[in-house]
Scaffold this motif. Structure first.
Motif, PDB file in Angstrom:
ATOM      1  N   ALA A  61       0.831  -1.207   0.000  1.00 34.56           N
ATOM      2  CA  ALA A  61       0.000   0.000   0.000  1.00 34.56           C
ATOM      3  C   ALA A  61       0.867   1.260   0.000  1.00 34.56           C
ATOM      4  O   ALA A  61       0.489   2.283  -0.588  1.00 34.56           O
ATOM      5  N   LYS A  65       0.583   4.037  -2.995  1.00 31.93           N
ATOM      6  CA  LYS A  65       0.313   5.445  -2.714  1.00 31.93           C
ATOM      7  C   LYS A  65       1.319   6.352  -3.413  1.00 31.93           C
ATOM      8  O   LYS A  65       0.945   7.343  -4.066  1.00 31.93           O
ATOM      9  N   GLU A  86      -6.416  -5.065   7.259  1.00 37.34           N
ATOM     10  CA  GLU A  86      -6.851  -3.716   6.901  1.00 37.34           C
ATOM     11  C   GLU A  86      -5.861  -2.649   7.365  1.00 37.34           C
ATOM     12  O   GLU A  86      -5.650  -1.641   6.692  1.00 37.34           O
ATOM     13  N   SER A  89      -3.270  -1.552   4.866  1.00 37.15           N
ATOM     14  CA  SER A  89      -3.687  -0.880   3.647  1.00 37.15           C
ATOM     15  C   SER A  89      -3.779   0.626   3.888  1.00 37.15           C
ATOM     16  O   SER A  89      -3.569   1.120   5.001  1.00 37.15           O
ATOM     17  N   ASN A  90      -4.109   1.348   2.821  1.00 39.45           N
ATOM     18  CA  ASN A  90      -4.319   2.791   2.919  1.00 39.45           C
ATOM     19  C   ASN A  90      -5.113   3.247   1.695  1.00 39.45           C
ATOM     20  O   ASN A  90      -5.354   2.451   0.776  1.00 39.45           O
ATOM     21  N   PRO A  91      -5.533   4.509   1.644  1.00 43.40           N
ATOM     22  CA  PRO A  91      -6.327   4.973   0.499  1.00 43.40           C
ATOM     23  C   PRO A  91      -5.596   4.950  -0.842  1.00 43.40           C
ATOM     24  O   PRO A  91      -6.219   5.205  -1.882  1.00 43.40           O
ATOM     25  N   ASP A  94      -7.087   1.725  -4.668  1.00 44.78           N
ATOM     26  CA  ASP A  94      -8.404   2.178  -5.128  1.00 44.78           C
ATOM     27  C   ASP A  94      -9.474   1.095  -5.004  1.00 44.78           C
ATOM     28  O   ASP A  94     -10.619   1.380  -4.648  1.00 44.78           O
ATOM     29  N   TYR A  95      -9.115  -0.138  -5.349  1.00 45.44           N
ATOM     30  CA  TYR A  95     -10.077  -1.242  -5.305  1.00 45.44           C
ATOM     31  C   TYR A  95      -9.438  -2.433  -4.595  1.00 45.44           C
ATOM     32  O   TYR A  95      -8.310  -2.821  -4.923  1.00 45.44           O
ATOM     33  N   THR A  96     -10.162  -3.003  -3.659  1.00 43.54           N
ATOM     34  CA  THR A  96      -9.691  -4.189  -2.941  1.00 43.54           C
ATOM     35  C   THR A  96     -10.676  -5.326  -3.156  1.00 43.54           C
ATOM     36  O   THR A  96     -11.879  -5.180  -2.883  1.00 43.54           O
ATOM     37  N   THR A 300      -0.380   3.905   9.262  1.00 40.17           N
ATOM     38  CA  THR A 300      -0.535   5.359   9.255  1.00 40.17           C
ATOM     39  C   THR A 300      -0.394   5.963  10.645  1.00 40.17           C
ATOM     40  O   THR A 300      -0.097   7.153  10.782  1.00 40.17           O
TER      41      THR A 300
END
Length: 417
Positions: A61, A65, A86, A89-91, A94-96, A300
């Motif tokens: 992730a 990014k 989870e 992961s991070n933003p 786009d699709y998981t 994060t």
């Protein structure tokens, strides 16, 4: 009746085995009759990077990014439901899509557009192999890269005693031999290829895990030898686990050493650690003044937590487990870079040679020659003022950052197109 930690681990494995077997029959039928899984809309009409693997490591992730900051990409993650964490992961993803077996994975692939690049991630190589094989039947020109931090061949050679490792090695060998490109996060892939006698030379990029600039902190804290706080972030294993495989992450000896010196020791377990492995540590912490066991946090948030303490630990010594000396020599871990992000110097075992070289090369901390050195931490940390140790680290961490090095990875993608 209270189950033992070993029993809990076994039941968890059995539950996932049964789940995968049961759902495989269902998904195979749906695959044969042509029913895909999931939906996808590439609203930005961007190039698609598809990451695929069994267990999600936090590095993926982070790379996704930063890749999107240098070019227009849509990022897709295909990960086994069992191995998805989870907090890793991070933003930037786009699709998981979480698959439950190989047929479910193939159904997802049918619903997705052809990717700009397939970026498989290990250590387990089975599902990257399946995805690569299936996609290349559709279009052989789709480039496949495999991303290795850990190479299982390094652990015990080509004849491991564990059945799950025996099953994994053929997939690992195929991925190393047949990938269009290899992203080497450590020195293990090259050594693994030598052991496996792989003559074909795919394009390779040496791409260490690096620091995430977004997590950089410059904490100001008081330091006194009367109140030292050490921290470890990562995998921990309980005493019920096989020491041959897990001994390096069983830290009871270190808890005892530091307690005797009245030095605080904090552990932040990886979010992937299961309850059966941390219950013992929780019980020890309840009775201890100097040992503190914390809840896991996301990538994060991790830097903010680590920045509270004085030194980050990498206490991995030869002989702690039955893994090969080569594993210790060539391995890498993200915690090294997490500590650097948070602005705290590192105490690293000399036995992890590649990682201790990085620490010494970039003035990120101090090398620990053996376990016994931890019996006198105040002597170990030396005479250099703490503020000066921090200053040296901060000067060099940008050189080891994803902001600096991600463009190299994107150029590597282009080179295998």
């Amino acid at each position: 009746m209270r189950l033992s930690p070993s029993a809990k681990v076994f039941i968890n494995k059995l539950r996932w085995f049964a789940y995968e077997k049961f759902t495989s029959a269902y998904d195979r039928l749906l695959f044969v009759i042509g029913i895909p899984a999931g939906t996808f809309q590439n609203k930005a009409n961007a190039k698609v990077i598809t990451y695929v693997g069994e267990s999600l490591p936090p590095r993926i992730a982070r790379v996704a990014k930063w890749s999107k900051r240098f070019d227009t990409f849509t990022t897709v993650l295909l990960c086994h439901k069992k191995g998805y964490v989870e907090k890793f992961s991070n933003p930037g993803i786009d699709y998981t899509y979480l698959f439950r077996n190989q047929w479910h994975l193939k159904r997802f692939i049918k619903s997705l557009p052809e990717p700009y690049v397939i970026h498989g991630f290990a250590p387990k190589s089975k599902y990257p192999y399946i995805a690569k094989t299936f996609w290349k039947k559709i279009n052989p020109a789709i480039p496949f890269v495999i991303d290795y931090q850990d190479v299982f061949t390094i652990y015990y050679g080509t004849t491991p005693k564990y059945n799950w490792l025996k099953e994994e090695l053929p997939y690992e060998k195929d991925c190393l031999a047949e990938a269009d490109g290899i992203v080497a996060n450590s020195l293990e892939p090259r050594e693994g290829m030598r052991i496996l006698n792989i003559k074909k030379s795919a394009k390779r990029i040496f791409f260490p895990l690096y620091t995430d600039n977004d997590a950089f902190l410059n904490p100001e804290k008081k330091f006194s030898t009367d109140d030292i706080h050490l921290v470890y972030a990562g995998g921990v294993m309980g005493s019920h686990r096989d020491k041959v495989h897990y001994g390096s992450t069983q830290f009871y000896w270190l808890i005892e050493y530091l307690e005797e010196q009245k030095i605080h020791f904090h552990i932040y377990p990886s979010p992937s650690v299961i309850k059966a492995d941390y219950e013992e540590y929780e019980q020890i912490a309840k009775k201890s003044t100097y040992f503190h066991y914390h809840s896991p946090v996301s990538q994060t948030e991790l830097s903010k937590e680590l920045a509270k303490y004085h030194y980050g630990l990498m206490p991995f010594f030869l002989g702690a487990s039955g893994q090969s000396d080569l594993k210790q020599k060539y391995a890498t871990t993200l915690k090294l870079f997490n500590y650097v992000e948070s602005g705290i110097p590192i105490l690293v075992a000399a036995d992890v040679q590649y990682q201790s070289w990085i620490v010494n090369r970039y003035s990120l901390g101090k090398t620990v020659n053996n376990k016994e050195d931890f019996k006198d931490v105040r002597k170990l940390i030396g005479d250099i003022p703490y503020d000066e140790q921090v200053r040296r680290l901060l000067v060099n961490r940008e050189k080891l950052s994803l902001k600096v090095h991600t463009p190299r990875l994107l150029e590597f993608y282009k080179s295998i197109k």
